[in-house]
Design an enzyme around this catalytic site. Sequence first.
Site, PDB file in Angstrom:
ATOM      1  N   SER A  25       0.819  -1.118  -0.006  1.00 59.18           N
ATOM      2  CA  SER A  25       0.044  -0.021   0.072  1.00 59.18           C
ATOM      3  C   SER A  25       0.865   1.356   0.026  1.00 59.18           C
ATOM      4  O   SER A  25       2.228   0.922   0.130  1.00 59.18           O
ATOM      5  CB  SER A  25      -0.852  -0.012   1.220  1.00 59.18           C
ATOM      6  OG  SER A  25       0.137   0.235   2.366  1.00 59.18           O
ATOM      7  N   ASP A  51      -1.098  -1.899  -4.191  1.00 66.93           N
ATOM      8  CA  ASP A  51      -2.556  -1.735  -3.511  1.00 66.93           C
ATOM      9  C   ASP A  51      -3.050  -0.301  -3.433  1.00 66.93           C
ATOM     10  O   ASP A  51      -2.052   0.583  -3.224  1.00 66.93           O
ATOM     11  CB  ASP A  51      -2.425  -2.143  -2.220  1.00 66.93           C
ATOM     12  CG  ASP A  51      -3.989  -2.513  -1.658  1.00 66.93           C
ATOM     13  OD1 ASP A  51      -4.970  -2.637  -2.333  1.00 66.93           O
ATOM     14  OD2 ASP A  51      -3.953  -2.341  -0.192  1.00 66.93           O
ATOM     15  N   ASP A  76      -6.558   3.050  -8.494  1.00 66.05           N
ATOM     16  CA  ASP A  76      -8.092   3.238  -7.885  1.00 66.05           C
ATOM     17  C   ASP A  76      -8.215   4.641  -8.562  1.00 66.05           C
ATOM     18  O   ASP A  76      -8.011   5.680  -7.597  1.00 66.05           O
ATOM     19  CB  ASP A  76      -7.637   3.209  -6.511  1.00 66.05           C
ATOM     20  CG  ASP A  76      -8.928   3.450  -5.678  1.00 66.05           C
ATOM     21  OD1 ASP A  76      -9.960   3.805  -6.418  1.00 66.05           O
ATOM     22  OD2 ASP A  76      -8.741   3.147  -4.448  1.00 66.05           O
ATOM     23  N   GLU A 127     -11.292   0.105 -10.059  1.00 64.69           N
ATOM     24  CA  GLU A 127     -12.184   0.132  -9.096  1.00 64.69           C
ATOM     25  C   GLU A 127     -13.435   1.117  -9.280  1.00 64.69           C
ATOM     26  O   GLU A 127     -13.255   2.127 -10.191  1.00 64.69           O
ATOM     27  CB  GLU A 127     -11.615   0.574  -7.745  1.00 64.69           C
ATOM     28  CG  GLU A 127     -12.836   0.604  -6.651  1.00 64.69           C
ATOM     29  CD  GLU A 127     -12.426   0.668  -5.256  1.00 64.69           C
ATOM     30  OE1 GLU A 127     -10.971   0.538  -5.025  1.00 64.69           O
ATOM     31  OE2 GLU A 127     -13.189   0.834  -4.359  1.00 64.69           O
ATOM     32  N   HIS A 185     -12.399  -5.384  -1.527  1.00 58.05           N
ATOM     33  CA  HIS A 185     -11.397  -4.673  -0.538  1.00 58.05           C
ATOM     34  C   HIS A 185     -12.093  -4.706   0.812  1.00 58.05           C
ATOM     35  O   HIS A 185     -13.572  -5.140   0.934  1.00 58.05           O
ATOM     36  CB  HIS A 185     -11.171  -3.235  -1.121  1.00 58.05           C
ATOM     37  CG  HIS A 185     -10.176  -3.043  -2.024  1.00 58.05           C
ATOM     38  ND1 HIS A 185      -8.903  -2.737  -2.095  1.00 58.05           N
ATOM     39  CD2 HIS A 185     -10.195  -3.584  -3.261  1.00 58.05           C
ATOM     40  CE1 HIS A 185      -8.284  -2.526  -3.100  1.00 58.05           C
ATOM     41  NE2 HIS A 185      -8.860  -3.146  -4.194  1.00 58.05           N
ATOM     42  N   SER A 200     -11.629  -7.702   5.976  1.00 55.05           N
ATOM     43  CA  SER A 200     -11.431  -8.322   7.062  1.00 55.05           C
ATOM     44  C   SER A 200     -12.646  -8.657   8.110  1.00 55.05           C
ATOM     45  O   SER A 200     -13.730  -7.947   7.813  1.00 55.05           O
ATOM     46  CB  SER A 200     -10.606  -7.246   7.956  1.00 55.05           C
ATOM     47  OG  SER A 200      -9.044  -7.359   7.543  1.00 55.05           O
ATOM     48  N   ILE A 205      -7.115  -8.559   2.661  1.00 57.79           N
ATOM     49  CA  ILE A 205      -7.000  -8.700   4.013  1.00 57.79           C
ATOM     50  C   ILE A 205      -5.874  -7.723   4.765  1.00 57.79           C
ATOM     51  O   ILE A 205      -4.819  -8.342   4.382  1.00 57.79           O
ATOM     52  CB  ILE A 205      -7.325 -10.062   4.559  1.00 57.79           C
ATOM     53  CG1 ILE A 205      -8.656 -10.632   4.158  1.00 57.79           C
ATOM     54  CG2 ILE A 205      -7.114 -10.279   6.032  1.00 57.79           C
ATOM     55  CD1 ILE A 205      -8.911 -11.936   4.105  1.00 57.79           C
TER      56      ILE A 205
HETATM   57  P1  13P Z   1      -9.310  -4.309   5.471  1.00 53.78           P
HETATM   58  O1  13P Z   1      -8.841  -3.178   6.269  1.00 53.78           O
HETATM   59  O2  13P Z   1     -10.545  -4.996   5.874  1.00 53.78           O
HETATM   60  O3  13P Z   1      -8.522  -5.554   5.929  1.00 53.78           O
HETATM   61  O4  13P Z   1      -9.008  -4.364   3.917  1.00 53.78           O
HETATM   62  C1  13P Z   1      -7.924  -4.138   3.305  1.00 53.78           C
HETATM   63  C2  13P Z   1      -7.704  -3.568   2.068  1.00 53.78           C
HETATM   64  O5  13P Z   1      -8.966  -3.584   1.330  1.00 53.78           O
HETATM   65  C3  13P Z   1      -6.484  -3.595   1.384  1.00 53.78           C
HETATM   66  O6  13P Z   1      -6.506  -2.895  -0.100  1.00 53.78           O
HETATM   67  O1  G3H Z   2      -6.245  -0.112   1.721  1.00 57.37           O
HETATM   68  C1  G3H Z   2      -5.831  -0.162   2.836  1.00 57.37           C
HETATM   69  C2  G3H Z   2      -4.808  -1.014   3.529  1.00 57.37           C
HETATM   70  O2  G3H Z   2      -5.298  -1.597   4.734  1.00 57.37           O
HETATM   71  C3  G3H Z   2      -3.514  -0.121   3.826  1.00 57.37           C
HETATM   72  O3  G3H Z   2      -3.662   0.559   4.657  1.00 57.37           O
HETATM   73  O4  G3H Z   2      -2.284   2.582   3.807  1.00 57.37           O
HETATM   74  O5  G3H Z   2      -2.376   2.057   6.150  1.00 57.37           O
HETATM   75  O6  G3H Z   2      -0.999   0.619   4.672  1.00 57.37           O
HETATM   76  P1  G3H Z   2      -2.146   1.364   4.770  1.00 57.37           P
HETATM   77 ZN    ZN Z   3      -8.230  -1.597  -0.248  1.00 58.78          ZN
END
Ligand code: 13P
Ligand code: G3H
Ligand code: ZN
Length: 325
Positions: free
Chosen positions: A57, A96, A118, A148, A225, A228, A269
């Site tokens: 990410s 991501d 995105d 997306e 996405h 979790s 996740i």
């Molecule tokens: P969660 O926050 O539900 O784990 O989603 C993660 C996610 O979508 C990362 O792109």
């Molecule tokens: O898309 C969201 C993911 O959980 C990544 O989050 O940018 O804090 O690493 P982050």
């Molecule tokens: Zn996401």
Amino acid sequence: MAVRYQDLGLVNTRELFAKAVKGGYAVPAYNFNNLEQLQAIIMAATETRSPVILQVSSGARKYANQTLLRYMAQGAVEYAKELGQGRNIPIVLHLDHGDSYDLCVNCIETGFSSVMIDGSHLPYEENVALTSLVVGYAHRHEVTVEGELGVLAGVEDDVAAETHTYTEPDQVEDFVRKTGCDSLAISIGTSHGAYKFKPGQKAEIRLDILKEIETRIPGFPIVLHGASSVPQDLVMKINQFGGRLDNAIGISEAQLREAAKSAVCKINIDSDGRLAMTAAIRETFAAKPGEFDPRKYLGPARDALKAMYKHKNDAVLGSSGHAFD
Ligand code: 13P
Ligand code: G3H
Ligand code: ZN
């Protein structure tokens, strides 16, 4: 000199998704930011013989450095080979929530095998234009692209949305045809983080919208996405050992299992991994206040993470056993 993901032993998502859609399971996409998370993901995937997507990410790039993360993913391929005694599980290195063409190009040039662009916050035609541009570049390098449509509630890319803007089934066919993207992330009530539903709210995602989308683009790979489950035993453990998470609620495993059986072939996740690590670290600190060797608390956290990923691969996503299909 550009780095080719093929030379690192990584794969793109094309074949994995085709098999997942046909086989009625979803490939896990787990975020990683550090060594212990990566080890847990790879150990779980090799032990369950599952394909796996390593996600990076923007937060991970800021925290750990993109170059370092890429080398770690490269190392993960060798590590998986060692654990699998020479048999390679398929590993994807995925960007991501890519937010610009330049970032996607940079990741493609430095060894990523898959990118997400995105454009979900943009007006429809701008999202189409940006996604098409990325697809044009990515496909020249055999890299697959996730687009997306629809906006998840909660915080995404530092933009906060109060409510979900569900994906409009009427738009998906046009979007997929015009952009040429390889998979599509949709908004059906999931959201990022550990607070996906308000107390008293029906904690359900809109599988009816998913079904409708599937009839418009049959067999096309769909991505979820914010998937979790926020396991309540972890929330309770965190709170028991000094944490404070009030009303943390996630997506039920039953609904995710249902989605994985459909054209949903990638489930993201991240938050559950954060909860598993935090619970284990808090427990260690409570039991051993004198402990100050990071290996003594990160080790149990890694074990807990691995156990959780194995459970997801086995019992939620159904990806176990599909590495060598
Ligand atoms: P969660 O926050 O539900 O784990 O989603 C993660 C996610 O979508 C990362 O792109
Ligand atoms: O898309 C969201 C993911 O959980 C990544 O989050 O940018 O804090 O690493 P982050
Ligand atoms: Zn996401």
